[in-house]
Design a protein around this motif. Sequence first.
Motif, PDB file in Angstrom:
ATOM      1  N   MET B 155       3.369  15.717   3.140  1.00 59.69           N
ATOM      2  CA  MET B 155       2.158  16.480   2.897  1.00 59.69           C
ATOM      3  C   MET B 155       0.931  15.665   3.285  1.00 59.69           C
ATOM      4  N   ALA B 156       0.950  14.388   2.940  1.00 61.36           N
ATOM      5  CA  ALA B 156      -0.191  13.520   3.239  1.00 61.36           C
ATOM      6  C   ALA B 156      -0.389  13.418   4.745  1.00 61.36           C
ATOM      7  N   GLN B 157       0.729  13.230   5.448  1.00 61.55           N
ATOM      8  CA  GLN B 157       0.636  13.109   6.909  1.00 61.55           C
ATOM      9  C   GLN B 157       0.089  14.401   7.507  1.00 61.55           C
ATOM     10  N   ALA B 158       0.513  15.508   6.951  1.00 58.61           N
ATOM     11  CA  ALA B 158       0.070  16.804   7.458  1.00 58.61           C
ATOM     12  C   ALA B 158      -1.447  16.931   7.323  1.00 58.61           C
ATOM     13  N   SER B 159      -1.980  16.382   6.203  1.00 60.07           N
ATOM     14  CA  SER B 159      -3.424  16.502   6.010  1.00 60.07           C
ATOM     15  C   SER B 159      -4.151  15.295   6.591  1.00 60.07           C
ATOM     16  N   GLY B 160      -3.390  14.404   7.250  1.00 59.46           N
ATOM     17  CA  GLY B 160      -3.985  13.278   7.958  1.00 59.46           C
ATOM     18  C   GLY B 160      -4.473  12.168   7.051  1.00 59.46           C
ATOM     19  N   ARG B 161      -4.007  12.161   5.776  1.00 58.66           N
ATOM     20  CA  ARG B 161      -4.443  11.091   4.886  1.00 58.66           C
ATOM     21  C   ARG B 161      -3.347  10.035   4.729  1.00 58.66           C
TER      22      ARG B 161
END
Lengths: 309, 379
Positions: B155-161
């Motif tokens: 999820m974090a990667q998806a939101s670029g964080r």
Amino acid sequence: MKDGVVIEVEGLSRRFGHFLAVDKVSFDVKRGEIFGYLGANGAGKSTTIRMLCGLLKPSEGRAAVNGVDVAHDPEGVKRSIGYMSQKFSLYMDLTVTENLEFFGGAYGLSRRQLAVRTDEVLRAVDMIEQRDTRTGDLPGGMRQRVALASAMIHDPPILFLDEPTAGVDPEARRTFWQLIRTLAGQGTTIFVTTHYMDEAEYCHRIGLMVDGRLVALDAPEVLKRTHVPGRICRVEGSGASRALPVLGGLPGVLEAHPFGAGLHVRFDETRTGMAALQAALHDKGLDGFALTPIAPTLEDVFLAVVEAK
Amino acid sequence: MRYFIRTVQAVVRKELRQTFRDKRMAAILFIAPVLQLTLLGFAVDMDVDNVPTLVVDQDRSPASRDLLARMLADATFARTQEGDDPDGPMARGEVSVAVVVPRGYSEDVKKGRPAEIQVLIDGTDPVRAQSAMAGVLEFLTQESLHMATARAVAMAQASGRAVEVPMISVVPRVFYNPSLKSPIYMVPGVAAVVLLVVTTVVTAMSIAREKELGTIEQLLVTPMRPVALLLGKIIPFALLGLIAGGLVIAVGTHVFDVPVRGSVLALFLGMLLYLMSTLGTGVFISTVANNQQQAILGSFFFIMPAILLSGFMSPVENMPEWIQLISRLDPARYFVQILRAVLLKGAGVEDLAGPLLALLTFGVGILALGTLRFRKRVA
Ligand SMILES: Nc1ncnc2c1ncn2[C@@H]1O[C@H](COP(=O)(O)OP(=O)(O)OP(=O)(O)O)[C@@H](O)[C@H]1O
Ligand SMILES: [Mg+2]
């Protein structure tokens, strides 16, 4: 110690709780004598022997064995005696020699003494050939001889044998008694208990025990003469039971009792005789009886003594 | 003195002869300890592995198959059955654990919904049940942790964080028995028990047998001292006991990988003093017993509590206070303590002064008492 006396007993008693197993027994045994202690089961034979061997403390009285008081110095007694207990007590799983070696060791014999004595006692009881046999594999008579050998491994001057021939066949019993007589002839004193009356004949003197008391004490012939006076004859023939009341009532007849299939009749030979007995039977129409004189046995003595009580 | 030694020698020789001639006796002394140790060692192996497991895969998806395969990869669980009804096999004792993956498991996981897995455990044997439960929980917790972490990362990667997942890492280090194998804990206890049983029973029986057969009377009429007789009985059994004890330790080290980390001298000393106690107890019992049967009975009257209080199964420290107090009278407790300390913790004589002294006290005490009673009975 009186001259030649090796066992001195005076008023010896033993109580188990309230029960008096041995009651004020007194006697002496001389060196080289075979002293027979005769009595029924429970008469107190073993109890007396165990006191003399230092295994049991006397309740009262005094006994000295080889000059050593059994109550004060039981350990001192143990050195000069050999004991064969009533219960067969060798190790069945050891061989004859191993048993002898063990008991020799228990008496503190050195290896050399042991080797010499083992040979001597095995020869004495004629068991050389069985020396490496497991004791449990020997027949009863031979076991008893090994037990005797082990009781004398330390060459004791006095042997106590408690019913050494119990449960052994007659042939083996005779052999055993031969041995005992030989030992006595060589100077060993032997105190032996038995309830076989025929064996007691081999003894130089016998003591009769009844319920803890010593009721008679003398040589077999003397005992017979004093306790069974007169003569005895055996009456054999059919209808012996009818003959019994006839003979029993005759003058001069001291005693008549059934014995086996026939009768034993004891009479005063100064007042009657075998011919008179035969005639009395004939008068009552009882014929065909055979009368034979017999010698009194210790059995008769025993019965007479017990009856007199 | 010379006479005394000769009589002791005579008894020792006779005892050894009789012991080796009697096949049963030799078996009791040497084969029984080794056999008992081996059997008990394996039987009390409390490590839970190869638990028979029933697998009920109602989802029949790649995800469920993968989960089950990984769970069973460890040797803790062994797939013995597959089916759809867990009750029958468990009632029949065919399986101890059943894992049910319900229909919709892979869907739930994919959608990020809480998925449910049912685990049924046979609680008849609580120790086993607890271990099995712990094993399942451990695996499934790790599994959900992985899933949660993976999802968070995704999820974090998806939101670029960037993502940080906090975690506590536990690094346990177990001393003395690092792989926590229970035989290593049990073998010293079993060794103590085996020696106790063998030496006490054999001594008590050997004297009682002489009483039963009447040979004791023939011994008592010899001028041999009662003490010499007892010494002659004890010395051979002490020797045989030492050999049997060494054998047991050897089996422990070779079959069960029990280490010997401490001083062999302490081990030997402990064993010697322990044997003094057990042999002394045997002598004492034989003064009470009149025949071999009573001797065996009397021995077990002593052996049973001695084993239970020795801490050979559960640590003495876990017992109630008053039982701990009683266990101070138990020689087996001290020997177990010495064995564990020497074998596992590498202790030496100086570390074990307490239990060694306790054994010495017990041994001397019971031997003196037995001898006294024996002499009194003789007189
Ligand atoms: N230790 C004991 N405790 C109690 N009573 C005993 C003991 N030893 C013997 N008795 C009793 O004393 C009596 C005499 O026993 P003892 O063994 O001396 O007889 P015995 O003449 O040797 O008989 P047997 O022919 O049966 O050997 C018996 O009634 C016996 O029960
Ligand atoms: Mg008797």
